[in-house]
Scaffold this active site. Structure first.
Site, PDB file in Angstrom:
ATOM      1  N   ASP A  13       0.904  -1.287  -0.080  1.00 57.13           N
ATOM      2  CA  ASP A  13       0.055  -0.115   0.094  1.00 57.13           C
ATOM      3  C   ASP A  13       0.973   1.158   0.028  1.00 57.13           C
ATOM      4  O   ASP A  13       0.593   2.126   0.554  1.00 57.13           O
ATOM      5  CB  ASP A  13      -1.193  -0.080   1.110  1.00 57.13           C
ATOM      6  CG  ASP A  13      -2.016  -0.975   1.124  1.00 57.13           C
ATOM      7  OD1 ASP A  13      -2.343  -1.519   0.046  1.00 57.13           O
ATOM      8  OD2 ASP A  13      -2.196  -1.738   2.280  1.00 57.13           O
ATOM      9  N   GLY A  15       1.551   2.872  -2.610  1.00 60.40           N
ATOM     10  CA  GLY A  15       1.177   3.843  -3.762  1.00 60.40           C
ATOM     11  C   GLY A  15       1.887   3.297  -4.944  1.00 60.40           C
ATOM     12  O   GLY A  15       2.110   4.042  -5.950  1.00 60.40           O
ATOM     13  N   LYS A  16       1.755   1.985  -5.168  1.00 59.90           N
ATOM     14  CA  LYS A  16       2.236   1.301  -6.380  1.00 59.90           C
ATOM     15  C   LYS A  16       1.316   1.671  -7.564  1.00 59.90           C
ATOM     16  O   LYS A  16       2.131   1.633  -8.638  1.00 59.90           O
ATOM     17  CB  LYS A  16       2.565  -0.025  -6.338  1.00 59.90           C
ATOM     18  CG  LYS A  16       3.561  -0.638  -5.106  1.00 59.90           C
ATOM     19  CD  LYS A  16       3.509  -2.057  -4.832  1.00 59.90           C
ATOM     20  CE  LYS A  16       2.239  -2.630  -4.459  1.00 59.90           C
ATOM     21  NZ  LYS A  16       1.959  -2.125  -2.922  1.00 59.90           N
ATOM     22  N   LYS A  18      -0.632   4.234  -8.068  1.00 63.63           N
ATOM     23  CA  LYS A  18      -0.586   5.333  -8.825  1.00 63.63           C
ATOM     24  C   LYS A  18       0.926   5.651  -9.506  1.00 63.63           C
ATOM     25  O   LYS A  18       0.952   6.104 -10.683  1.00 63.63           O
ATOM     26  CB  LYS A  18      -0.335   6.380  -7.576  1.00 63.63           C
ATOM     27  CG  LYS A  18      -0.104   7.714  -7.974  1.00 63.63           C
ATOM     28  CD  LYS A  18       0.187   8.759  -7.192  1.00 63.63           C
ATOM     29  CE  LYS A  18       0.948  10.083  -7.800  1.00 63.63           C
ATOM     30  NZ  LYS A  18       1.264  11.309  -7.141  1.00 63.63           N
ATOM     31  N   GLY A  40      -4.509  -4.291  -3.581  1.00 64.52           N
ATOM     32  CA  GLY A  40      -5.500  -3.403  -3.937  1.00 64.52           C
ATOM     33  C   GLY A  40      -4.856  -2.015  -4.254  1.00 64.52           C
ATOM     34  O   GLY A  40      -4.128  -1.591  -3.307  1.00 64.52           O
ATOM     35  N   HIS A  41      -5.050  -1.630  -5.460  1.00 67.19           N
ATOM     36  CA  HIS A  41      -4.225  -0.335  -5.785  1.00 67.19           C
ATOM     37  C   HIS A  41      -5.237   0.687  -6.168  1.00 67.19           C
ATOM     38  O   HIS A  41      -6.293   0.275  -7.302  1.00 67.19           O
ATOM     39  CB  HIS A  41      -3.393  -0.731  -7.145  1.00 67.19           C
ATOM     40  CG  HIS A  41      -2.575  -2.018  -7.020  1.00 67.19           C
ATOM     41  ND1 HIS A  41      -1.783  -2.647  -7.826  1.00 67.19           N
ATOM     42  CD2 HIS A  41      -1.896  -2.539  -5.799  1.00 67.19           C
ATOM     43  CE1 HIS A  41      -0.932  -3.291  -7.508  1.00 67.19           C
ATOM     44  NE2 HIS A  41      -1.079  -3.530  -6.138  1.00 67.19           N
ATOM     45  N   GLN A 223       1.953  -6.292  -3.125  1.00 66.61           N
ATOM     46  CA  GLN A 223       2.493  -6.289  -1.783  1.00 66.61           C
ATOM     47  C   GLN A 223       3.616  -5.385  -1.736  1.00 66.61           C
ATOM     48  O   GLN A 223       3.708  -4.427  -2.179  1.00 66.61           O
ATOM     49  CB  GLN A 223       2.320  -7.652  -1.227  1.00 66.61           C
ATOM     50  CG  GLN A 223       1.343  -8.494  -1.140  1.00 66.61           C
ATOM     51  CD  GLN A 223       0.777  -8.905  -2.697  1.00 66.61           C
ATOM     52  OE1 GLN A 223       1.182  -9.625  -3.384  1.00 66.61           O
ATOM     53  NE2 GLN A 223      -0.560  -8.565  -2.793  1.00 66.61           N
ATOM     54  N   GLY A 301     -11.235  -3.344   3.362  1.00 61.10           N
ATOM     55  CA  GLY A 301     -11.757  -2.342   4.025  1.00 61.10           C
ATOM     56  C   GLY A 301     -11.123  -2.232   5.553  1.00 61.10           C
ATOM     57  O   GLY A 301     -11.687  -1.516   6.171  1.00 61.10           O
ATOM     58  N   GLY A 412       5.584  11.818  -4.448  1.00 61.27           N
ATOM     59  CA  GLY A 412       4.095  12.082  -4.407  1.00 61.27           C
ATOM     60  C   GLY A 412       3.650  13.044  -3.353  1.00 61.27           C
ATOM     61  O   GLY A 412       3.744  13.148  -2.373  1.00 61.27           O
TER      62      GLY A 412
HETATM   63  P1  GDP Z   1      -0.724   0.351  -3.513  1.00 59.06           P
HETATM   64  O1  GDP Z   1      -1.266  -0.996  -3.212  1.00 59.06           O
HETATM   65  O2  GDP Z   1       0.732   0.397  -3.417  1.00 59.06           O
HETATM   66  O3  GDP Z   1      -1.079   0.416  -5.087  1.00 59.06           O
HETATM   67  O4  GDP Z   1      -1.337   1.337  -2.612  1.00 59.06           O
HETATM   68  P2  GDP Z   1      -2.808   1.537  -2.421  1.00 59.06           P
HETATM   69  O5  GDP Z   1      -3.484   2.255  -3.538  1.00 59.06           O
HETATM   70  O6  GDP Z   1      -3.829   0.383  -1.542  1.00 59.06           O
HETATM   71  O7  GDP Z   1      -2.787   2.705  -1.306  1.00 59.06           O
HETATM   72  C1  GDP Z   1      -2.283   4.033  -1.608  1.00 59.06           C
HETATM   73  C2  GDP Z   1      -3.191   5.018  -1.472  1.00 59.06           C
HETATM   74  O8  GDP Z   1      -2.533   6.381  -1.392  1.00 59.06           O
HETATM   75  C3  GDP Z   1      -4.152   4.991  -2.559  1.00 59.06           C
HETATM   76  O9  GDP Z   1      -5.241   5.697  -1.824  1.00 59.06           O
HETATM   77  C4  GDP Z   1      -3.738   6.330  -3.693  1.00 59.06           C
HETATM   78  O10 GDP Z   1      -4.497   6.857  -4.208  1.00 59.06           O
HETATM   79  C5  GDP Z   1      -3.002   7.277  -2.524  1.00 59.06           C
HETATM   80  N1  GDP Z   1      -1.829   8.022  -2.940  1.00 59.06           N
HETATM   81  C6  GDP Z   1      -0.993   7.370  -3.678  1.00 59.06           C
HETATM   82  N2  GDP Z   1       0.099   8.247  -3.878  1.00 59.06           N
HETATM   83  C7  GDP Z   1      -0.237   9.581  -3.061  1.00 59.06           C
HETATM   84  C8  GDP Z   1       0.349  10.734  -2.444  1.00 59.06           C
HETATM   85  O11 GDP Z   1       1.562  11.167  -3.132  1.00 59.06           O
HETATM   86  N3  GDP Z   1      -0.228  11.405  -1.806  1.00 59.06           N
HETATM   87  C9  GDP Z   1      -1.497  11.106  -1.213  1.00 59.06           C
HETATM   88  N4  GDP Z   1      -2.048  12.059  -0.487  1.00 59.06           N
HETATM   89  N5  GDP Z   1      -2.218   9.915  -1.734  1.00 59.06           N
HETATM   90  C10 GDP Z   1      -1.397   9.133  -2.329  1.00 59.06           C
HETATM   91  P1  IMO Z   2      -1.038  -4.314  -2.142  1.00 53.84           P
HETATM   92  O1  IMO Z   2      -0.644  -4.692  -3.357  1.00 53.84           O
HETATM   93  C1  IMO Z   2      -0.959  -4.612   2.418  1.00 53.84           C
HETATM   94  C2  IMO Z   2      -1.024  -8.716   3.786  1.00 53.84           C
HETATM   95  C3  IMO Z   2      -2.413  -9.393   4.336  1.00 53.84           C
HETATM   96  C4  IMO Z   2      -1.769 -10.187   5.346  1.00 53.84           C
HETATM   97  C5  IMO Z   2      -0.621 -10.821   4.749  1.00 53.84           C
HETATM   98  C6  IMO Z   2      -0.974 -12.122   4.279  1.00 53.84           C
HETATM   99  O2  IMO Z   2      -2.422  -3.356  -1.998  1.00 53.84           O
HETATM  100  O3  IMO Z   2       0.159  -3.416  -1.361  1.00 53.84           O
HETATM  101  P2  IMO Z   2      -2.527 -12.817   1.900  1.00 53.84           P
HETATM  102  O4  IMO Z   2      -4.194 -12.641   1.817  1.00 53.84           O
HETATM  103  O5  IMO Z   2      -1.732 -12.231   0.827  1.00 53.84           O
HETATM  104  O6  IMO Z   2      -2.050 -14.399   2.258  1.00 53.84           O
HETATM  105  O7  IMO Z   2      -2.225 -12.062   3.394  1.00 53.84           O
HETATM  106  O8  IMO Z   2      -0.380  -9.992   3.572  1.00 53.84           O
HETATM  107  N1  IMO Z   2      -1.153  -8.275   2.361  1.00 53.84           N
HETATM  108  C7  IMO Z   2      -1.212  -6.965   2.010  1.00 53.84           C
HETATM  109  N2  IMO Z   2      -1.106  -6.031   2.785  1.00 53.84           N
HETATM  110  N3  IMO Z   2      -1.400  -4.654   0.850  1.00 53.84           N
HETATM  111  C8  IMO Z   2      -1.385  -5.722   0.061  1.00 53.84           C
HETATM  112  O9  IMO Z   2      -1.271  -5.498  -1.263  1.00 53.84           O
HETATM  113  C9  IMO Z   2      -1.464  -6.992   0.731  1.00 53.84           C
HETATM  114  N4  IMO Z   2      -1.695  -8.237   0.324  1.00 53.84           N
HETATM  115  C10 IMO Z   2      -1.594  -9.075   1.257  1.00 53.84           C
HETATM  116  O10 IMO Z   2      -3.005  -8.261   4.920  1.00 53.84           O
HETATM  117  O11 IMO Z   2      -1.376  -9.383   6.579  1.00 53.84           O
HETATM  118 MG    MG Z   3      -2.925  -1.682  -1.795  1.00 56.57          MG
END
Ligand code: GDP
Ligand code: IMO
Ligand code: MG
Length: 427
Positions: A13, A15-16, A18, A40-41, A223, A301, A412
């Site tokens: 999470d 911000g991959k 983005k 979840g991106h 991840q 969530g 970012g």
């Molecule tokens: P990922 O799983 O690595 O793709 O990251 P997620 O999408 O799960 O979580 C990153 C969150 O931060 C998302 O809601 C993005 O829209 C948001 N985001 C990404 N880069 C930035 C940034 O530079 N600033 C802010 N405020 N939000 C960002």
């Molecule tokens: P993105 O790509 C954050 C975490 C789960 C749990 C552990 C194992 O959005 O960064 P799994 O279902 O993979 O066997 O769960 O890994 N986890 C993540 N945490 N971002 C993710 O993906 C994740 N994918 C799995 O919460 O702790």
């Molecule tokens: Mg994510």
């Protein structure tokens, strides 16, 4: 030059999505190489917000071919609903390629994920419940179902039989659940065959030919480094290799082809699920990071656990991935703090430790050693260049860069595609 890996440097999470989307306009292929719909991106393009789970974030860039590599685990029902959701919003998904060698998350893998977690009780991992671990376990146990098996009913039936043989014993005798019927699973899986057929291809050949023609290929990790099955905080990890080497095995591309490895690094730290997290905050600062950063899981969530930046982890990510660059995200979220603590080392059983300990017990005892950096109060979300940032924000970035061991090439300052300061070009 053309192959780049983009991956999470922390616990996911970062911000991959983005970052990938930002580069998507300039690359020919974006490839997922591991994980599945546990990812979840969130990608924000103009006033449109997209939540992607299985599809590479490059799918939102019209010139880019999205690829699901052999190392990914694919839940066909999730994939098809993600595709139709995008189609309804006018996104063309026809270029998608799926490896015939990718493994399928079957309904029984999802069941096993859920019952195993329940069985573990307070020792649970806190998985996403999407069947990821059990599907990779079947792959390693050589009882997995691959995408190509959907096109041979007899083979598919034999493989499902083999996979369910042991699982049904376990489900009925250990977990007190009903057995799962082979026919019902085979019928469901065959129902996906025609719908997936247009996308299935020899992605290893396609990608290597593309690289020979000097096309630009971006490998997008799911991840993050600390969730890696080998290099993460085992057993509180996912069941694949998000680290850079995973791109080679998960896409069938040799390491000599990869020229750049970009670590996506949040300006603070978050984690979802169970496991150690030295800089985790349980006070109003943690609450504020969660609220301002919108730190709630896109997939499940769940609220994300939040804490200050941890330079020990960033250094570790640089080392195990051979990072050439960092993309620092969410700097804007830190606006408003008078002072910002940054973890520069750990104290473990009274001793100062500069690097991530290999011993899990030591890591569980690690207490952060903080250095305080001065904060800033100016809105930075409109900053377009490094010099637009307030002096203290510049100093924060420079300090992180020095501690983390690789140049910060982009920053970012907001969730949108354009809310990014580009310092060194990635291409
Ligand atoms: P990922 O799983 O690595 O793709 O990251 P997620 O999408 O799960 O979580 C990153 C969150 O931060 C998302 O809601 C993005 O829209 C948001 N985001 C990404 N880069 C930035 C940034 O530079 N600033 C802010 N405020 N939000 C960002
Ligand atoms: P993105 O790509 C954050 C975490 C789960 C749990 C552990 C194992 O959005 O960064 P799994 O279902 O993979 O066997 O769960 O890994 N986890 C993540 N945490 N971002 C993710 O993906 C994740 N994918 C799995 O919460 O702790
Ligand atoms: Mg994510």
């Amino acid at each position: 030059m053309p192959a780049l890996v983009l991956l999470g440097a922390q616990w996911g999470d970062e911000g991959k999505g983005k970052a990938t989307d930002l580069l998507g306009g300039s690359v020919d292929y974006v490839v997922r190489y591991q994980g599945g719909n546990n990812a979840g991106h969130t990608v924000v393009v103009g006033d449109q917000k997209y939540a992607l789970h299985l599809l590479p974030s490059g799918i939102l860039s019209p010139g880019c071919t999205p690829v699901i590599g052999n190392g990914v685990v694919v839940d066909p029902s999730v994939l098809l609903s993600e595709l139709s959701g995008l189609n309804e919003r006018g996104v063309d998904t026809s270029k998608l390629l799926i490896s015939g060698n990718a493994h399928i998350i079957t309904p029984y893998n999802v069941t096993v994920d859920k019952v195993t977690e329940r069985f573990l009780g307070k020792r649970k991992i806190g998985t996403t419940g999407r069947g990821i671990g059990p599907t990779y376990a079947d792959k390693i146990n050589r009882v997995g179902i691959r995408v190509q098996d959907l096109y041979d009913e007899s083979i598919l039936t034999q493989k499902v039989e083999a996979a369910l043989d042991v699982k049904n014993q376990m489900l009925t005798k250990l977990f007190n659940r009903r057995a799962i019927g082979v026919e019902q699973v085979v019928e469901e899986l065959l129902g996906y065959a025609d719908k997936l057929a247009p996308y299935v291809s020899d992605t290893v050949l396609v990608l290597n030919q593309a690289l020979e023609q000097d096309k630009v290929v971006l490998f997008e990790g799911g991840q993050g480094t600390l969730l890696d099955i080998d290099h993460g905080t085992y057993p509180f990890v996912t069941s694949s290799n998000p680290t850079a080497g995973g791109a080679c095995t998960g896409a069938g591309v040799g390491p000599t082809k990869i020229s750049r490895v970009i670590g996506i690094l949040k300006a603070y730290t978050t984690r979802v699920g169970a496991g150690p997290f030295p800089t985790e905050l349980f006070d109003e600062d943690g609450e504020a990071l969660r609220r301002i950063g919108g730190e709630r899981g896109v997939t499940t969530g769940r609220d994300r656990r939040c804490g200050w930046f941890d330079a020990v982890i960033a250094r570790y990510a640089t080392r195990v991935n051979g990072l050439t660059d960092f993309f620092l995200t969410k700097l804007d979220v830190l606006t408003g703090w008078e002072q910002i603590p940054v973890c520069v080392a750990y104290e473990i059983d009274g001793k100062r430790v500069e690097e991530l300990p290999y011993s899990q017990s030591d890591f569980h005892h690690a207490k952060p050693v903080y250095e305080m950096l001065p904060g800033w109060s100016e809105d930075i979300s409109k900053a377009k260049s490094f010099s637009d940032l307030p002096k203290n924000a510049q100093a924060y970035v420079k300090a992180l860069e020095e501690m983390s061991g690789a140049p910060i090439s982009a920053i970012g300052v907001g969730p949108g595609r354009t809310e990014t300061i580009e310092i060194n070009s990635f291409l």
